[in-house]
Design a protein around this motif. Sequence first.
Motif, mmCIF file in Angstrom:
data_model
loop_
_atom_site.group_PDB
_atom_site.id
_atom_site.type_symbol
_atom_site.label_atom_id
_atom_site.label_comp_id
_atom_site.label_asym_id
_atom_site.label_seq_id
_atom_site.Cartn_x
_atom_site.Cartn_y
_atom_site.Cartn_z
ATOM 1 N N ALA A 59 0.821 -1.201 0.000
ATOM 2 C CA ALA A 59 0.000 0.000 0.000
ATOM 3 C C ALA A 59 0.852 1.247 0.000
ATOM 4 C CB ALA A 59 -0.903 -0.011 1.239
ATOM 5 N N ARG A 72 -2.139 -3.059 4.637
ATOM 6 C CA ARG A 72 -3.475 -2.482 4.583
ATOM 7 C C ARG A 72 -4.402 -3.219 5.541
ATOM 8 N NH1 ARG A 72 -2.573 -3.419 -1.025
ATOM 9 N NH2 ARG A 72 -2.173 -1.529 -2.248
ATOM 10 N N ASP A 97 -3.000 5.005 2.451
ATOM 11 C CA ASP A 97 -4.062 4.071 2.828
ATOM 12 C C ASP A 97 -3.532 2.874 3.600
ATOM 13 O OD1 ASP A 97 -2.670 2.849 0.824
ATOM 14 O OD2 ASP A 97 -4.435 2.149 -0.268
#
Length: 610
Positions: free
Chosen positions: A326, A360, A330
Amino acid sequence: MTVPETNPGPAAPGGAAPLPRRSSLPRRLLRNPMAVVCLAVLALVVLASVCAPLLTSASPTRSSLNDAFAPMGGSHPLGADSVGRDILARLLYGGRVSLLGGAIAVAVALLIGVPSGLLAGYYRGRLDAVASWVASLVMAAPAIMVLLVAIAAIGPNTNAAMAVLGVILAPGVFRLVRASVTSVREELYVDAARVSGLGDARIVRRHILPVVQAPTIIQSAQMFGVAVVIQAGIEFLGLGSAGQATWGAMLNDAFANLYTAPGLLVAPGLAIVVSVAALGLLANALRDALLESGYAVPGARARREKAPKARKAARASTDPAADTGADDGDALLTVRNLKVTYPSPGGESTVVDGVSLSVRRGEVVGLVGESGSGKSQTAFSVLGLLPPEARCEADRISFDGRDLRRLDRRSLNSLRGRRIAYVPQEPMSNLDPSFRIGTQLADPVRLHLGISAKEARERALALLERVGIAEPERVHDSYPHQISGGMAQRVLIAGAVSCDPDLLIADEPTTALDVTVQAEVLDLLRELQQERQMGLVLVTHNFGVVADICDRVLVMQTGRVVESAPVRRLFTDPQHPYTRMLLASTLEDAPPRTPLPDIPPTAAPVQEKV
């Protein structure tokens, strides 16, 4: 055949055999005849001293020359001393002074030695160095000379002299407590408590003190006997409080009239010998009872991975910070350019060098590599579990936008266990053998969620059932040694997800388990991760585990990330030679081995000539 005595515990669900229960300390102590005799003797001495006004109407200080050296009988049941003072009254009231003096010395030693030993052993560093230096300095000084100088300075005051003796005895308590704390501080269950978010004070109270209390109690009994002897010696030399009836003063009078009335030695000498001997024998019996009843837990020291020796392997040509996960925006967890070093005789040994990774929500990232590649050190850096001698540097270590490097201990504890959880390897070493499973599950839940004990119990039972334990009630009320390794690993997973964390770090969670249980635990981790949409960092050296559960993989070698890729691409098209070597070592696609050749039957054994 003699059947060993058992102490049945609560019945297990479903009519199973009752759980064995740890024998209570008083019950174990009262089964020892020597301990019972010693307790009776000491109780008699204490009771006689406290109830002295009820046992005799004579004054311990009133003298009458007409009664000098009076024989036993009449108004003087044990006779009178050289100035006509009643021996029984002086013996009873003298016990008060001796017992109070011993209690003062022990109390002062414990008040100084126990807290300083706990702090020095737990926090170490400069505090430990300074405290150990002061303790060594006090122990190096001649105790008798220090005591005599103190008495000369403060005057003939017995209680003050006993307080000074307590200061002299404190370094011994400090060293004992510090050694006990040091021996248990590196136990994995202490790390597990720290990761679950428990504060230092609670960890010390729940996990450190049960180990410290046994040797401290034993030493306290021994110190009490020493203090009684020294207090008697001070009074014998005439350096105690004037006008008090004490056993030492009685000995002084007896020695002054040794040839006139040698019987004066019997009462005070017997009182001192009996009291000190009872204290010493009780200390031994108490030690045995503590060990047998499980209060003094001799931990099998399972240490974390320490700094390996510096390696001279060639560095990989790929970018060590490569991470195809990621973006920072995020990512739930972001680590950038992490470096961990340890001091070594040649300077510094680097065990993690420029590692970057991101995770993530709902993603499983694997850290894979051989032993010593820096996987666990990377995980410990995120958790804040590196030992004090480690030096950790990074451009960024952030969780959900918060920089973990800038958090104080309290703020970090509020995250650990609540939003960041940890599943360690070696499940049996990560459960405190002093407490039941239910207690260890309930503590972090009550701390982080603020629920009652009843609600914590219900939540713990539900979690045990959720992780596939067939008899949650029985396991909840069991001690760690009463369950299997597979159950223990499930308990640790239940504890890790008990507060619904956002990120779970699992460090070799299946290493100590057999193949069947490994598969069950992996399925459980994957189900819980998907069910709760957690980010999961899986530290492992097993590519089979990686293939089963991971979405992305980071391959580490000698502290560096040499390859990072989605799991499918890594297995179908590995780029780095080290990755290809690791995959080849699994023998998944290796040709079958040739059958073993037939072995002819062996000839008859040759008889050795005599």
